[in-house]
Structures are given as C-alpha cells and as structure tokens.
Design a protein around this motif. Sequence first.
Motif, PDB file in Angstrom:
ATOM      1  N   ALA A 417       0.828  -1.214   0.000  1.00 32.01           N
ATOM      2  CA  ALA A 417       0.000   0.000   0.000  1.00 32.01           C
ATOM      3  C   ALA A 417       0.861   1.263   0.000  1.00 32.01           C
ATOM      4  O   ALA A 417       0.476   2.281  -0.586  1.00 32.01           O
ATOM      5  CB  ALA A 417      -0.930  -0.006   1.205  1.00 32.01           C
ATOM      6  N   LEU A 418       2.020   1.212   0.647  1.00 35.80           N
ATOM      7  CA  LEU A 418       2.903   2.383   0.632  1.00 35.80           C
ATOM      8  C   LEU A 418       3.356   2.696  -0.792  1.00 35.80           C
ATOM      9  O   LEU A 418       3.379   3.865  -1.207  1.00 35.80           O
ATOM     10  CB  LEU A 418       4.116   2.137   1.534  1.00 35.80           C
ATOM     11  N   TYR A 419       3.699   1.663  -1.549  1.00 39.00           N
ATOM     12  CA  TYR A 419       4.077   1.875  -2.950  1.00 39.00           C
ATOM     13  C   TYR A 419       2.906   2.466  -3.743  1.00 39.00           C
ATOM     14  O   TYR A 419       3.085   3.387  -4.550  1.00 39.00           O
ATOM     15  CB  TYR A 419       4.514   0.552  -3.591  1.00 39.00           C
ATOM     16  N   GLN A 420       1.710   1.939  -3.501  1.00 34.56           N
ATOM     17  CA  GLN A 420       0.546   2.410  -4.245  1.00 34.56           C
ATOM     18  C   GLN A 420       0.225   3.866  -3.928  1.00 34.56           C
ATOM     19  O   GLN A 420      -0.138   4.633  -4.823  1.00 34.56           O
ATOM     20  CB  GLN A 420      -0.655   1.506  -3.940  1.00 34.56           C
ATOM     21  N   ASN A 421       0.381   4.260  -2.677  1.00 37.55           N
ATOM     22  CA  ASN A 421       0.089   5.644  -2.312  1.00 37.55           C
ATOM     23  C   ASN A 421       1.170   6.610  -2.783  1.00 37.55           C
ATOM     24  O   ASN A 421       0.892   7.790  -3.010  1.00 37.55           O
ATOM     25  CB  ASN A 421      -0.099   5.761  -0.796  1.00 37.55           C
ATOM     26  N   PHE A 422       2.391   6.101  -2.925  1.00 39.58           N
ATOM     27  CA  PHE A 422       3.481   6.954  -3.414  1.00 39.58           C
ATOM     28  C   PHE A 422       3.494   7.026  -4.948  1.00 39.58           C
ATOM     29  O   PHE A 422       4.240   7.812  -5.523  1.00 39.58           O
ATOM     30  CB  PHE A 422       4.830   6.424  -2.897  1.00 39.58           C
ATOM     31  N   ARG A 423       2.663   6.219  -5.604  1.00 46.17           N
ATOM     32  CA  ARG A 423       2.652   6.132  -7.063  1.00 46.17           C
ATOM     33  C   ARG A 423       2.595   7.494  -7.766  1.00 46.17           C
ATOM     34  O   ARG A 423       3.315   7.708  -8.754  1.00 46.17           O
ATOM     35  CB  ARG A 423       1.462   5.248  -7.506  1.00 46.17           C
ATOM     36  N   PRO A 424       1.772   8.476  -7.314  1.00 47.39           N
ATOM     37  CA  PRO A 424       1.715   9.759  -8.039  1.00 47.39           C
ATOM     38  C   PRO A 424       3.049  10.490  -8.127  1.00 47.39           C
ATOM     39  O   PRO A 424       3.225  11.365  -8.975  1.00 47.39           O
ATOM     40  CB  PRO A 424       0.700  10.582  -7.233  1.00 47.39           C
ATOM     41  N   HIS A 425       3.997  10.120  -7.270  1.00 50.62           N
ATOM     42  CA  HIS A 425       5.281  10.834  -7.222  1.00 50.62           C
ATOM     43  C   HIS A 425       6.436  10.018  -7.821  1.00 50.62           C
ATOM     44  O   HIS A 425       7.585  10.452  -7.777  1.00 50.62           O
ATOM     45  CB  HIS A 425       5.600  11.197  -5.772  1.00 50.62           C
TER      46      HIS A 425
END
Length: 485
Positions: A417-425
Amino acid sequence: MLINLVADSDVITTELWAILGHAGRAAVVNTATDPTQAEVAGQALSLLANLAAKSKVVKVEIWATLGDAGRAAVVAAATTAAQTEVAWQALGLLRNLTTNSDVIGTELWTTLGTAGCERLIITATTAGEPEVASMAIQLLRRLQKIPHIHTAIWPLLQPRLAQLWVVTQRQDNQQAGSRFLFQQIRGNAPRTRQALNALNADIPATAMRYTIASLREWGAQVSRHHLERTALLTGIVQTNSTPQKMAVLMAVVMSGINIRQRLPEWREALRNQLLDIPLTEGIDPTPYRQLIGLGFDAACGNTSAVLGNQDLFETEKLQLLEIIYLSPAFLSAQITQENLSRVLSTPNISRNLKLGAIGLILHHGQPSHFQFKSILTWLKGEFKTDKHTVFTNLDTSAHIDFEEILALTAQRDQYLALYQNFRPHMTRDFIQAEIKLIEHRVLGKEMPEDFGAILIHQLQQFLSTTVIDAAVEDDGQYDSKSESK
C-alpha cells in the motif's frame, strides 16, 4: 466529415445549414430518428448536436424541423438503454438544444411526459452506463434552471438518491452529479437530510474521497449565505447517522466554508448555532458537543486532535484526516514532513491507523523519494515485533498457523500500500531503480523471492502506466479531440 467541419467553424455551420435547405434538413432529422439504423442515426444526431451548439438560430430551426414526431423519437432514443451510443448522442443533442433556451426546455419537458421524465432520471442515476448517465445529468442541470421543472424533478429523484450517489463516485461524474443534487437541496434542510440519509454509512473508503469533494464544494457554495448554510448544517445534524459520522460530514462542510480563515468570534458563534440545532430538533446535544468541536478542529487543520481522539473509529479518523490533507495547498513539502513526523511520533495509536494516515500524506502531499524510503525502513522495523515477517525466508518445514498466515498477509498488503500511495510521485527512473534494488535483495537473500515478485509486478504495472501518461502529455492533440467528440 461534416461533424468535424462544423465543430471547428461557426461560418461553416451557417453555410452548411443554408446548403441543406428544408429537404436536406428533413433528411438529416429523419436519419437521426431512425431506430433501425443505429450507427448512422448516431452520426446524424452528433451532426445536429454540433450544429445546435454553434448557432442559436440553427438550434431553434432544428427544434422546429424535428416537430412533435421527431422530438418524441429523440426522447425515446435518449432514454432507451438498449443502444447506449445512440442514447449518448441523443442526450447530447437535447443538452445543446436546451442550453440557454427556456422555451425549448419547457417544450422538451412536456414532450417527455411523466414516463419520459422518470426514464430520464433513471438514465442519469444508472452507474452501469457512466457516460450516458453523465450526459443525462448535464441535460437535467440545464432543465432544472427552469423553476417549474426544478420543482418537478425532486419527487422523481427522491427514490433514486442512493443511485445518484453511486454515479457520483466515478471521478468524471462527481462534480456534475454533486452540483445537480446540490441545486435540488440548496436551502432546504429536509431535502438535505434525505440526500445524506441516502449516502450509505458503509460507503467504501475509496469512494469517500469523492464524497468529501462534493460536500466541501457545498460548503463553499453556502459560505456567505446564512440561511442556506444553516439549512445545510441542520440537514447534517438531522441525518440518521452516528454522532461520529455527523462529525465527519460537518468537518467536510466546515472545510468548504473555510472556517480556518474566519475570526475566532465568528467560529464560536457558528459552534453555538450548531449546538442549538439538536435542542431545537429535540435531540440530546451531549453526544454532539465534543464531536462538533472535533469537526471544527479538523476543519481548522488540527491533525493531532483527530489522531488522539478516543471517540472515533479508525475509519472515521482517516476520513477526517483526508479532509484536512485534501485542503488546497495544505500538504506542501514542509508540511508533508511535519505531518509524517507527527504521525510516527503519536503514541497509543495502532499500526493500521499510522499507515492509513501515512498513505494519505504520501498520496496527497509532496513527499520526496528519501522520505518514502525512510517510511519503508520504519515499517520493516515495525514488522520485527511480529513473530514472522514478509522479509524472512521461512523454513518450509516450520509450522505456521492460520493467524500467523493472516499476519503475514497483512504485512504484505501494508508494505504494498505504501508503494501504491506513493505512485503519483514515482518517476520512470525511480521505478526502474527500485526494481533493480528489489532484484538485488532477492538475490542476496534479503527478501523472499515470492514477495519480491509481488513488488516487482506492481512496479512494472506502474512503469507501463507512467509510459502511457508521458505519451498523452506529449500528444497535445489527444485531449482536444476527445473534448470535441
């Protein structure tokens, strides 16, 4: 070809309409209203829609050329679910014909009749056909500007309020659907209560993002209108929901009203007004008192008050935090760091809540790659307090019970989930470097092969969408062509 020609030129529109003459116009109308030739009818409807959009004179003449039979045929096409492309084109034509024309709007409403009006509302609130629903909502927004139609819509819409909320959960329908609904309930507390009662308390957290956007806009709309603001807030307090849910809805509206920028005396007067509403409605204000205060704190950006509150469930805390983080320009680079530090240092809150809050900050804020990697390192350390971790190459002969399997699955989902939430950046270079690093760790036995494969698969998906995003940005013609359609 004719559709594209008239889309780009008012002059060509006028000339084409003149060249068509009465016979040619009648032929186009006949083609547009022929249900047996769906594909050709759709093209003819599109041509008429473009012509109507370009000239007020042509619009009036199209409406006259259609006549009673043609209008009825277009209405039937617009509200028939069997042929969605034709329905979309027919709704587009009706939308353009009624724009800035109360006369045509009134005559269309009459042509629709009771059954047709009901079908139009159903079309606008059917989530399974989002593009058609969007066009129907646009048409209804134009029609409801006519007072007697505005009044007639509400009884038809009431049974479909829940379905309308579902339609607004789609990003490209959120704004139009929300504004359509708001104009129906504006300044009316009982209608507001009904609309919010239809908003299911168990709405998925992913959809809450669009609900927050809707209610924040409603707050902004009533921010300087005392009676409308009172009606909206009264409707929220009257809603059949828990005090905790009420606090979330209240905080969203307060955020839209932008109470952070108001004087303390103004905020205090509004707080007292809100506390008077339960008493006026015969409701015990005690459960509301602290939570209304919390709603104010959240609307003013006080994340510590939300994180430390003992009366809210974690889901409601995350909803309040998202309201704060979605505020315009709230999560600058500096504030992103401050909030990450605050969440990590807050005592007596669960790992799930910390990760939920961090995920929101990563998604909505301006985190650096270094901050993201630091969070990954922190979470890996957190996992060490569990019996097993996803970073451990487990002995295949060891017994692992069901609870331990669930714990490992939760770890995997939290890390992913951390990777998914950081995806926009994430940049293309960052994703490629991260894939190489994971491959290196798998080879060095620092990470199990199956877990590494899951992370790499997710990053490769990110990489493919990054390439698509870049291609769309480079092609300046892409959006304009879609828009003209």
